[in-house]
Design a protein around this motif. Structure first.
Motif, PDB file in Angstrom:
ATOM      1  N   VAL A 126       5.452  -8.537   6.043  1.00 21.38           N
ATOM      2  CA  VAL A 126       4.154  -8.645   5.389  1.00 21.38           C
ATOM      3  C   VAL A 126       4.122  -9.820   4.407  1.00 21.38           C
ATOM      4  O   VAL A 126       3.206 -10.642   4.434  1.00 21.38           O
ATOM      5  CB  VAL A 126       3.784  -7.321   4.675  1.00 21.38           C
ATOM      6  N   VAL A 127       5.145  -9.920   3.553  1.00 22.12           N
ATOM      7  CA  VAL A 127       5.150 -10.965   2.525  1.00 22.12           C
ATOM      8  C   VAL A 127       5.254 -12.350   3.150  1.00 22.12           C
ATOM      9  O   VAL A 127       4.412 -13.223   2.916  1.00 22.12           O
ATOM     10  CB  VAL A 127       6.309 -10.744   1.520  1.00 22.12           C
ATOM     11  N   ILE A 173      14.068 -15.317  -3.260  1.00 20.36           N
ATOM     12  CA  ILE A 173      15.270 -15.065  -4.074  1.00 20.36           C
ATOM     13  C   ILE A 173      15.215 -13.669  -4.688  1.00 20.36           C
ATOM     14  O   ILE A 173      16.183 -12.903  -4.616  1.00 20.36           O
ATOM     15  CB  ILE A 173      15.418 -16.135  -5.180  1.00 20.36           C
ATOM     16  N   LEU A 174      14.093 -13.328  -5.317  1.00 19.31           N
ATOM     17  CA  LEU A 174      13.951 -12.026  -5.981  1.00 19.31           C
ATOM     18  C   LEU A 174      14.183 -10.873  -5.014  1.00 19.31           C
ATOM     19  O   LEU A 174      14.949  -9.947  -5.306  1.00 19.31           O
ATOM     20  CB  LEU A 174      12.553 -11.907  -6.606  1.00 19.31           C
ATOM     21  N   LEU A 175      13.553 -10.923  -3.857  1.00 22.93           N
ATOM     22  CA  LEU A 175      13.657  -9.816  -2.906  1.00 22.93           C
ATOM     23  C   LEU A 175      15.054  -9.706  -2.306  1.00 22.93           C
ATOM     24  O   LEU A 175      15.546  -8.590  -2.083  1.00 22.93           O
ATOM     25  CB  LEU A 175      12.596  -9.960  -1.821  1.00 22.93           C
ATOM     26  N   LEU A 223       6.802  -4.808  -3.964  1.00 24.52           N
ATOM     27  CA  LEU A 223       5.777  -5.732  -4.426  1.00 24.52           C
ATOM     28  C   LEU A 223       4.446  -4.989  -4.385  1.00 24.52           C
ATOM     29  O   LEU A 223       4.158  -4.290  -3.402  1.00 24.52           O
ATOM     30  CB  LEU A 223       5.728  -6.968  -3.534  1.00 24.52           C
ATOM     31  N   PRO A 224       3.616  -5.101  -5.420  1.00 24.02           N
ATOM     32  CA  PRO A 224       2.434  -4.253  -5.554  1.00 24.02           C
ATOM     33  C   PRO A 224       1.535  -4.130  -4.325  1.00 24.02           C
ATOM     34  O   PRO A 224       1.263  -3.034  -3.887  1.00 24.02           O
ATOM     35  CB  PRO A 224       1.680  -4.896  -6.722  1.00 24.02           C
ATOM     36  N   ASP A 275       2.621  -1.622  -0.182  1.00 25.14           N
ATOM     37  CA  ASP A 275       1.640  -0.635   0.289  1.00 25.14           C
ATOM     38  C   ASP A 275       1.107  -1.010   1.671  1.00 25.14           C
ATOM     39  O   ASP A 275       0.954  -0.153   2.542  1.00 25.14           O
ATOM     40  CB  ASP A 275       0.478  -0.525  -0.701  1.00 25.14           C
ATOM     41  N   LEU A 276       0.854  -2.291   1.869  1.00 22.73           N
ATOM     42  CA  LEU A 276       0.387  -2.765   3.165  1.00 22.73           C
ATOM     43  C   LEU A 276       1.461  -2.553   4.232  1.00 22.73           C
ATOM     44  O   LEU A 276       1.174  -2.107   5.348  1.00 22.73           O
ATOM     45  CB  LEU A 276      -0.006  -4.230   3.074  1.00 22.73           C
ATOM     46  N   ALA A 277       2.711  -2.836   3.889  1.00 21.64           N
ATOM     47  CA  ALA A 277       3.819  -2.623   4.828  1.00 21.64           C
ATOM     48  C   ALA A 277       3.939  -1.146   5.202  1.00 21.64           C
ATOM     49  O   ALA A 277       4.174  -0.806   6.354  1.00 21.64           O
ATOM     50  CB  ALA A 277       5.121  -3.129   4.223  1.00 21.64           C
TER      51      ALA A 277
END
Length: 107
Positions: free
Chosen positions: A39-40, A79-81, A93-94, A98-100
């Motif tokens: 998704v991201v 990097i964060l994920l 992630l906000p 939720d979409l995933a």
């Protein structure tokens, strides 16, 4: 392979490795990170392609500036994920998480 390493690898090549791990690994932790990666980074890829079209059709300064911002955002999220997945954390992630969940989690 350890769950945290598989979770990290879900993000390694963006949505591509997300797809691979989503289909080959059935562990909930790994599938969550794989779905979130799809998704991201799939969304960021679509945005980059759209901005690239704006850049090519004459909106040079606007397209270039937004493309640069999206690229920096993608790098920071990448990097964060990966770090959060390696630490064994189910970092959500906000909007993307939720979409995933809606798209990839089967009831």
């Amino acid at each position: 392979m350890a769950e945290n390493v598989a979770g990290l690898l879900c993000y390694a090549l963006g949505w591509v490795t997300g797809l691979i791990f989503y289909f080959i690994d059935k562990r909930p932790f790994v599938r969550f990170h794989a779905a979130q990666s799809i998704v991201v980074f799939g969304g960021l890829t679509i945005i980059r392609v759209g901005l690239g079209m704006v850049f090519l059709t004459g909106g040079v300064s606007l397209g270039f500036g937004l493309l640069w911002l999206v690229s920096i955002l993608g790098f920071v999220l990448w990097i964060l994920l990966m770090v959060k997945a390696y630490q064994g954390e189910r970092y959500r992630l906000p909007i993307a998480a939720d979409l995933a969940d809606q798209i990839f989690v089967k009831s």
